[in-house]
Scaffold this active site. Sequence first.
Site, PDB file in Angstrom:
ATOM      1  CG  ASP A  40      -3.730  20.973 -32.343  1.00 25.60           C
ATOM      2  OD1 ASP A  40      -2.544  21.222 -32.067  1.00 25.60           O
ATOM      3  OD2 ASP A  40      -4.496  21.788 -32.891  1.00 25.60           O
ATOM      4  CG  HIS A 226      27.938  15.508 -34.659  1.00 20.89           C
ATOM      5  ND1 HIS A 226      27.718  14.526 -33.729  1.00 20.89           N
ATOM      6  CD2 HIS A 226      28.460  14.879 -35.736  1.00 20.89           C
ATOM      7  CE1 HIS A 226      28.096  13.355 -34.214  1.00 20.89           C
ATOM      8  NE2 HIS A 226      28.549  13.539 -35.432  1.00 20.89           N
ATOM      9  CG  ASP A 243      28.226  13.952 -42.387  1.00 21.10           C
ATOM     10  OD1 ASP A 243      27.672  13.067 -43.057  1.00 21.10           O
ATOM     11  OD2 ASP A 243      28.940  13.696 -41.397  1.00 21.10           O
ATOM     12  CG  ASP A 254      26.878   9.020 -43.124  1.00 21.56           C
ATOM     13  OD1 ASP A 254      26.921  10.229 -43.409  1.00 21.56           O
ATOM     14  OD2 ASP A 254      27.330   8.547 -42.066  1.00 21.56           O
ATOM     15  CG  HIS A 326      36.191  12.071 -37.180  1.00 15.10           C
ATOM     16  ND1 HIS A 326      36.262  11.160 -38.201  1.00 15.10           N
ATOM     17  CD2 HIS A 326      36.436  13.278 -37.736  1.00 15.10           C
ATOM     18  CE1 HIS A 326      36.512  11.795 -39.349  1.00 15.10           C
ATOM     19  NE2 HIS A 326      36.637  13.079 -39.083  1.00 15.10           N
ATOM     20  CG  HIS A 330      29.448   5.085 -38.917  1.00 13.13           C
ATOM     21  ND1 HIS A 330      28.263   4.875 -39.601  1.00 13.13           N
ATOM     22  CD2 HIS A 330      29.837   6.347 -39.234  1.00 13.13           C
ATOM     23  CE1 HIS A 330      27.947   5.967 -40.291  1.00 13.13           C
ATOM     24  NE2 HIS A 330      28.890   6.874 -40.089  1.00 13.13           N
ATOM     25  CG  HIS A 337      26.610   6.568 -36.392  1.00 15.23           C
ATOM     26  ND1 HIS A 337      27.927   6.621 -36.004  1.00 15.23           N
ATOM     27  CD2 HIS A 337      26.407   7.681 -37.128  1.00 15.23           C
ATOM     28  CE1 HIS A 337      28.491   7.732 -36.466  1.00 15.23           C
ATOM     29  NE2 HIS A 337      27.576   8.391 -37.152  1.00 15.23           N
ATOM     30  CD  GLU A 356      32.517   9.112 -41.096  1.00 12.70           C
ATOM     31  OE1 GLU A 356      32.259  10.292 -40.801  1.00 12.70           O
ATOM     32  OE2 GLU A 356      31.713   8.167 -40.921  1.00 12.70           O
ATOM     33  CE1 TYR A 360      36.611  17.812 -40.211  1.00 12.14           C
ATOM     34  CE2 TYR A 360      38.049  16.274 -39.051  1.00 12.14           C
ATOM     35  CZ  TYR A 360      36.946  16.512 -39.852  1.00 12.14           C
ATOM     36  OH  TYR A 360      36.184  15.465 -40.308  1.00 12.14           O
ATOM     37  NE  ARG A 369      32.670  14.273 -41.794  1.00 10.57           N
ATOM     38  CZ  ARG A 369      32.428  15.378 -41.088  1.00 10.57           C
ATOM     39  NH1 ARG A 369      33.418  16.012 -40.467  1.00 10.57           N
ATOM     40  NH2 ARG A 369      31.205  15.860 -40.989  1.00 10.57           N
ATOM     41  CD  GLU A 371      30.361   9.619 -44.031  1.00  9.44           C
ATOM     42  OE1 GLU A 371      29.968   8.733 -43.257  1.00  9.44           O
ATOM     43  OE2 GLU A 371      29.977  10.808 -43.942  1.00  9.44           O
TER      44      GLU A 371
END
Length: 399
Positions: A40, A226, A243, A254, A326, A330, A337, A356, A360, A369, A371
């Site tokens: 449901d 991520h 992020d 973003d 990275h 983008h 993205h 961005e 690290y 980071r 961005e």
Amino acid sequence: MVKELSQEFYQNKREALYDLLPDQSATIIGAGCEVSKSLDENYPFYVNNNYLYLTGLTEPEGILVLAKMHGQNSTTLFIRKPDPFKEKWFGRHISIDAAHQKSGIDDIRYLDEFESFCSDLKGLDYYEDDTVPDHQKREFGLEHKHSLLPLLSKMRLVKSEEELALMRHAIHLTHLGINQILANLKPGDFEYQAQDIFEYTILSHGAEETAFGTIAVSGEDAPILHYMTNRKRMVDHTMILFDLGARYRGYCSDISRTFPVNGHYTRDQRALYEAVLQAQRDIIPYYQVGTNMRDVQEKSRELLNQYGLATDLFDPEKTIDDYYYHGIGHSLGLDTHDLCEDRRVTLKPGMVITCEPGLYMADRGMGVRIEDDILITEAGPVVLSAEIPKSVDIIESMM
């Protein structure tokens, strides 16, 4: 309050797509279907953004058909038929009149007419964006011949003023959420508490949802790009990398920022942070009309290596690939993205591209980071997110 996109906007986008399609062709774009979670309950539904871009509609199961035959354009929309039983449980389906008012499409039918309608499309060149289920293509005799994505990518990369207004507001909502993070961040809390503060703030100010799953990663896990757990307790004298973004009427922001958990950067944290910040300040001027993002990427590597080495934190036996792994940016829009056939795109006016840079250092338990969202214009890059704090002194004063 920012105005929603007009009916004319969607009509113009369909006409622009017709201009890119050859004669004797058809394209079919589906809204997408709900996925059952239990007997449901369904998982949260989000419409296919290509369908949204051309119709303004957000209901599941809709199908848009654009046909171009003998120089004549024909637009037909299929939607769910009202179902009084289901509507008692899940709410009303959109009506034909409401769908017309939103999209500007005159020929709107119910889905049970779709099969017979498709028989008239046989023999045409068929364009799709991979949203029509395979069984429907087989059942209706439609064969995949061309991808629609290159055409839609060309259109969606360049934003209109109406779209930019929505994106600016999404960024403003993100700013409000980040300010609340800065006002409440402290050692001993969990990462998800900072996430909750951000998400409560943007939703209470009118965001539809987050633009993507919020990343709130502290301490030694910051080099995980991520990281989505957001379950650790934040430790004194560490940093937390965010992020995050808001979605407003379909359009995304973003933003990445890296803050000291206790309100003050240590000497090494400040050195690493300011290396990334200076690199970003030097990279943004390269976001010029006619520049290829491949060249911006190479410049970002050069600058991050230069400023990183100046901190004396780098291991001399390592390279920039060990600290920065990275892309520099983008396209941003209806998707975080956003639809872009080639990430090495050449910049044009109206594009919104993120910037961005990051460094690290897993061995030191640090990751930074920063961005921002950049609008490409003939007069040079415009930082749409300039109001969101990122200098060390301002961040520490706000905390």
